[in-house]
Design an enzyme around this catalytic site. Structure first.
Site, mmCIF file in Angstrom:
data_model
loop_
_atom_site.group_PDB
_atom_site.id
_atom_site.type_symbol
_atom_site.label_atom_id
_atom_site.label_comp_id
_atom_site.label_asym_id
_atom_site.label_seq_id
_atom_site.Cartn_x
_atom_site.Cartn_y
_atom_site.Cartn_z
ATOM 1 N N HIS A 157 -67.306 26.393 -60.017
ATOM 2 C CA HIS A 157 -66.823 26.868 -58.786
ATOM 3 C C HIS A 157 -65.901 26.797 -58.833
ATOM 4 C CE1 HIS A 157 -71.292 26.033 -56.921
ATOM 5 N NE2 HIS A 157 -71.211 27.131 -57.860
ATOM 6 N N TYR B 296 -70.929 21.275 -47.699
ATOM 7 C CA TYR B 296 -71.399 19.681 -47.263
ATOM 8 C C TYR B 296 -71.229 20.174 -45.493
ATOM 9 C CZ TYR B 296 -70.279 17.859 -51.526
ATOM 10 O OH TYR B 296 -69.787 17.847 -52.937
ATOM 11 N N PRO C 151 -72.919 9.173 -53.954
ATOM 12 C CA PRO C 151 -72.653 10.299 -53.901
ATOM 13 C C PRO C 151 -72.029 11.565 -53.138
ATOM 14 C CG PRO C 151 -74.627 9.951 -53.724
ATOM 15 C CD PRO C 151 -74.335 8.572 -53.012
ATOM 16 N N LYS D 106 -69.148 11.965 -57.605
ATOM 17 C CA LYS D 106 -67.645 10.504 -58.793
ATOM 18 C C LYS D 106 -68.968 9.985 -59.790
ATOM 19 C CE LYS D 106 -64.243 13.027 -57.425
ATOM 20 N NZ LYS D 106 -63.963 13.962 -58.958
ATOM 21 N N TYR E 258 -61.251 15.980 -56.078
ATOM 22 C CA TYR E 258 -62.936 16.221 -56.359
ATOM 23 C C TYR E 258 -63.103 17.008 -57.352
ATOM 24 C CZ TYR E 258 -67.239 18.567 -55.150
ATOM 25 O OH TYR E 258 -68.505 19.058 -54.680
HETATM 26 P P1 FAS Z 1 -77.944 5.314 -66.088
HETATM 27 O O1 FAS Z 1 -78.956 4.470 -65.132
HETATM 28 O O2 FAS Z 1 -78.069 7.047 -65.279
HETATM 29 O O3 FAS Z 1 -78.267 4.954 -67.720
HETATM 30 C C1 FAS Z 1 -78.354 3.290 -67.748
HETATM 31 C C2 FAS Z 1 -79.988 3.894 -68.924
HETATM 32 O O4 FAS Z 1 -79.861 1.945 -69.307
HETATM 33 C C3 FAS Z 1 -81.327 4.915 -67.987
HETATM 34 O O5 FAS Z 1 -81.699 5.063 -68.851
HETATM 35 C C4 FAS Z 1 -82.308 2.884 -67.939
HETATM 36 O O6 FAS Z 1 -83.471 3.379 -68.070
HETATM 37 C C5 FAS Z 1 -81.121 2.037 -69.178
HETATM 38 N N1 FAS Z 1 -81.691 0.891 -68.829
HETATM 39 C C6 FAS Z 1 -81.572 -0.060 -67.958
HETATM 40 N N2 FAS Z 1 -81.796 -1.508 -67.897
HETATM 41 C C7 FAS Z 1 -82.376 -1.506 -69.279
HETATM 42 C C8 FAS Z 1 -82.260 -2.488 -70.626
HETATM 43 N N3 FAS Z 1 -82.743 -3.415 -70.124
HETATM 44 N N4 FAS Z 1 -82.697 -2.393 -71.852
HETATM 45 C C9 FAS Z 1 -82.487 -0.907 -71.668
HETATM 46 N N5 FAS Z 1 -82.168 0.175 -71.311
HETATM 47 C C10 FAS Z 1 -82.000 -0.184 -70.053
HETATM 48 N N6 FAS Z 1 -74.552 10.666 -59.074
HETATM 49 C C11 FAS Z 1 -73.658 12.040 -59.142
HETATM 50 O O7 FAS Z 1 -72.193 12.365 -59.065
HETATM 51 N N7 FAS Z 1 -74.526 12.966 -57.572
HETATM 52 C C12 FAS Z 1 -75.625 12.514 -57.718
HETATM 53 O O8 FAS Z 1 -76.241 13.492 -56.409
HETATM 54 C C13 FAS Z 1 -75.999 11.583 -58.036
HETATM 55 N N8 FAS Z 1 -77.312 11.046 -57.531
HETATM 56 C C14 FAS Z 1 -78.611 9.829 -58.019
HETATM 57 C C15 FAS Z 1 -79.178 9.355 -57.577
HETATM 58 C C16 FAS Z 1 -80.103 8.040 -58.143
HETATM 59 C C17 FAS Z 1 -81.248 7.868 -57.329
HETATM 60 C C18 FAS Z 1 -79.412 7.575 -59.058
HETATM 61 C C19 FAS Z 1 -79.998 6.037 -59.079
HETATM 62 C C20 FAS Z 1 -78.104 7.382 -59.445
HETATM 63 C C21 FAS Z 1 -77.159 8.864 -58.669
HETATM 64 N N9 FAS Z 1 -76.216 9.446 -59.389
HETATM 65 C C22 FAS Z 1 -75.409 10.406 -59.319
HETATM 66 C C23 FAS Z 1 -75.163 8.375 -59.530
HETATM 67 C C24 FAS Z 1 -75.548 8.632 -61.397
HETATM 68 O O9 FAS Z 1 -75.599 10.027 -61.314
HETATM 69 C C25 FAS Z 1 -75.019 7.372 -62.471
HETATM 70 O O10 FAS Z 1 -73.796 8.052 -62.073
HETATM 71 C C26 FAS Z 1 -75.094 8.849 -63.806
HETATM 72 O O11 FAS Z 1 -75.962 8.231 -63.939
HETATM 73 C C27 FAS Z 1 -74.874 6.948 -64.674
HETATM 74 O O12 FAS Z 1 -75.383 6.888 -65.767
HETATM 75 P P2 FAS Z 1 -75.372 5.275 -66.689
HETATM 76 O O13 FAS Z 1 -73.576 5.161 -66.400
HETATM 77 O O14 FAS Z 1 -75.214 6.164 -67.759
HETATM 78 O O15 FAS Z 1 -76.271 4.702 -65.974
HETATM 79 C C1 PHB Z 2 -76.034 17.535 -56.784
HETATM 80 O O1 PHB Z 2 -76.326 18.883 -56.762
HETATM 81 O O2 PHB Z 2 -76.781 16.596 -57.124
HETATM 82 C C2 PHB Z 2 -74.676 16.854 -56.116
HETATM 83 C C3 PHB Z 2 -73.772 17.780 -55.967
HETATM 84 C C4 PHB Z 2 -72.775 17.057 -54.770
HETATM 85 C C5 PHB Z 2 -72.768 16.090 -54.302
HETATM 86 C C6 PHB Z 2 -73.508 14.998 -54.858
HETATM 87 C C7 PHB Z 2 -74.989 15.926 -55.065
HETATM 88 O O3 PHB Z 2 -71.572 15.331 -53.828
#
Ligand code: FAS
Ligand code: PHB
Length: 390
Positions: A72, A201, A293, A297, A385
């Site tokens: 993009h 957005y 989000p 980032k 961004y």
């Molecule tokens: P994660 O949370 O992905 O992974 C951590 C892992 O550790 C999980 O698999 C968990 O099961 C495991 N774990 C936890 N406790 C443990 C324990 N005690 N023992 C062993 N394992 C354990 N980011 C964006 O950029 N755009 C978005 O739209 C967006 N939407 C999101 C929606 C939600 C609901 C959430 C929670 C996050 C969102 N994020 C988004 C942010 C997300 O993408 C995170 O930045 C990304 O998953 C970070 O990755 P990790 O640091 O690996 O953490």
């Molecule tokens: C998504 O595609 O999940 C998405 C894209 C941009 C954002 C957040 C989420 O800022």
């Protein structure tokens, strides 16, 4: 069992760190609490900075990303009934973002670890960290009813916001910084063509909306909703109707509705834990910080933490150089806080704040008008961004 590095958490941070270390001859074990199916079932981030793409390429897991990822060069911001395009590429000397779901990134990493015989233990329960401030830390956990212990040199806490690692740091050491928002996002995945070839957005008096995608036939939409909202409150009909009310009419008219194949509410918070190191423990990704989000980032910040820590650990083992480990927390936090600022700013610019009042709403509108009247303002948004340098 003895291994150089134990990685707690098998999400994108943990798997990417494990893969990068393996390619440099540093072995690790990943302990993941949930099943692989559960981890793969999460629909989260969708936008990758170029730095993240480059890191995945260095990890040898970018083949599908390069074949299926959508490059993009711009994005739209809609307000007052009109869409305004931000030309990311022309504002940043050609830099772009890639749309490729976190689910796919995690799948590619899992497959690479399995292909290379990586030790990823899923279903690891009651992980506990011991002797982190000594020279011989160890980790215990339970797996299929058996107790296990792994002696190691270092522990990488990649276990997300609700993990065990951050809580293993002494309260006297840990400093926390947080802002909780009075709203979240209800997200829907639908097998429909995206409403626009680039992200839209939308700032609207009824609330924020985002039109994103995963492929030309899989769309991802979000609506700002009360923080205590639940997916059960949102029938598909209600979601589509509200999304169309928050988009400019010309965009709403071409929106293709369809049944939701996933629907979830994501809470909204800004959070940073400092420092990112305590003795032999290093915090990475969501275990250390959370961003709203809006700025896309979250996953990308996890990637830059992994970049810094993987280089630091390889320098320790292969060059007997501990400067990277010593500087990790300060270096990673410098980039974390810049991304926290940008994510907070984008969220403040585009969302409705229940307690804002008319003055704040006029200032929001003035900031949007100024943004699209100033190349300097657009350049600032664009360079954040597409991703600040590592
Ligand atoms: P994660 O949370 O992905 O992974 C951590 C892992 O550790 C999980 O698999 C968990 O099961 C495991 N774990 C936890 N406790 C443990 C324990 N005690 N023992 C062993 N394992 C354990 N980011 C964006 O950029 N755009 C978005 O739209 C967006 N939407 C999101 C929606 C939600 C609901 C959430 C929670 C996050 C969102 N994020 C988004 C942010 C997300 O993408 C995170 O930045 C990304 O998953 C970070 O990755 P990790 O640091 O690996 O953490
Ligand atoms: C998504 O595609 O999940 C998405 C894209 C941009 C954002 C957040 C989420 O800022």
């Amino acid at each position: 069992m003895q291994v150089p590095v134990v990685i707690v958490g098998g999400g994108p941070s943990g798997l990417l760190l494990s893969q990068l270390l393996h390619l440099q001859g540093v072995e690790s074990v990943v302990l993941e609490r949930r099943t692989k199916a559960h981890v793969m079932g999460r629909v989260r981030a969708g936008v990758l900075e170029q730095g993240t793409v480059d890191l995945l390429r260095a990890a040898g897991v970018a083949d599908r990303l390069e074949a299926e990822g959508l490059i993009h060069e711009g994005l739209d911001i809609a307000f007052a009934g009109r869409r305004h395009r931000l030309d990311l590429a022309s504002l940043t000397g050609g830099r772009t973002v890639t749309v490729y779901g976190q689910t796919e990134v995690t799948r590619d990493l899992f497959e690479a670890r399995e292909r290379l015989g990586g030790a990823v233990v899923d279903g690891a329960k009651d992980v506990a960290l011991h002797d982190l401030d000594g020279d011989a830390p160890y980790v215990t956990y339970r797996h299929v009813g058996e107790e296990h212990r792994i002696d190691c040199d270092f522990v990488a806490g990649c276990d997300g916001f609700h993990g065990v690692s951050r809580g293993s740091m002494p309260a006297s050491v840990l400093r926390e910084f947080e802002q909780v928002y009075a709203f979240g996002w209800i997200g829907v995945l639908s097998r429909t063509p995206p409403v626009s070839p680039e992200l839209v957005y939308a700032s609207h008096e009824r609330g924020f909306a985002l039109c994103s995608m995963r492929s030309p036939t899989l769309s991802r939409y979000y609506l700002q909703c009360p923080s205590e909202d639940v997916p059960e409150n949102w029938s598909d009909e209600r979601f589509w109707g509200e999304l169309k009310r928050r988009l400019p009419a010309a965009t709403a008219d071409v929106l293709v509705e369809g049944p939701s194949v996933e629907k979830s509410v994501a809470p909204m918070r800004s959070y940073v834990a400092e420092p990112l190191r305590h003795g032999r423990l290093f915090l990475v990704g969501d275990a250390a910080h959370i961003v709203p989000p809006t700025g896309a980032k979250g996953l990308n910040l996890a990637a830059s933490d992994v970049h810094y820590l993987s280089h630091a650990l390889v320098d320790h083992y292969r060059r007997d150089d501990d400067s990277g480990l010593r500087d990790y927390s300060e270096k990673a936090l410098a980039r974390v806080w810049k991304c926290e600022r940008f994510s907070w700013w984008m969220t403040s610019l585009l969302h409705r704040f229940p307690d804002a009042g008319p003055f704040r709403e006029r200032v929001q509108r003035a900031e949007l008008d100024y943004l699209f009247s100033s190349r300097a303002a657009m350049t600032s948004l664009a360079e954040n961004y597409v991703g600040l340098p590592y």
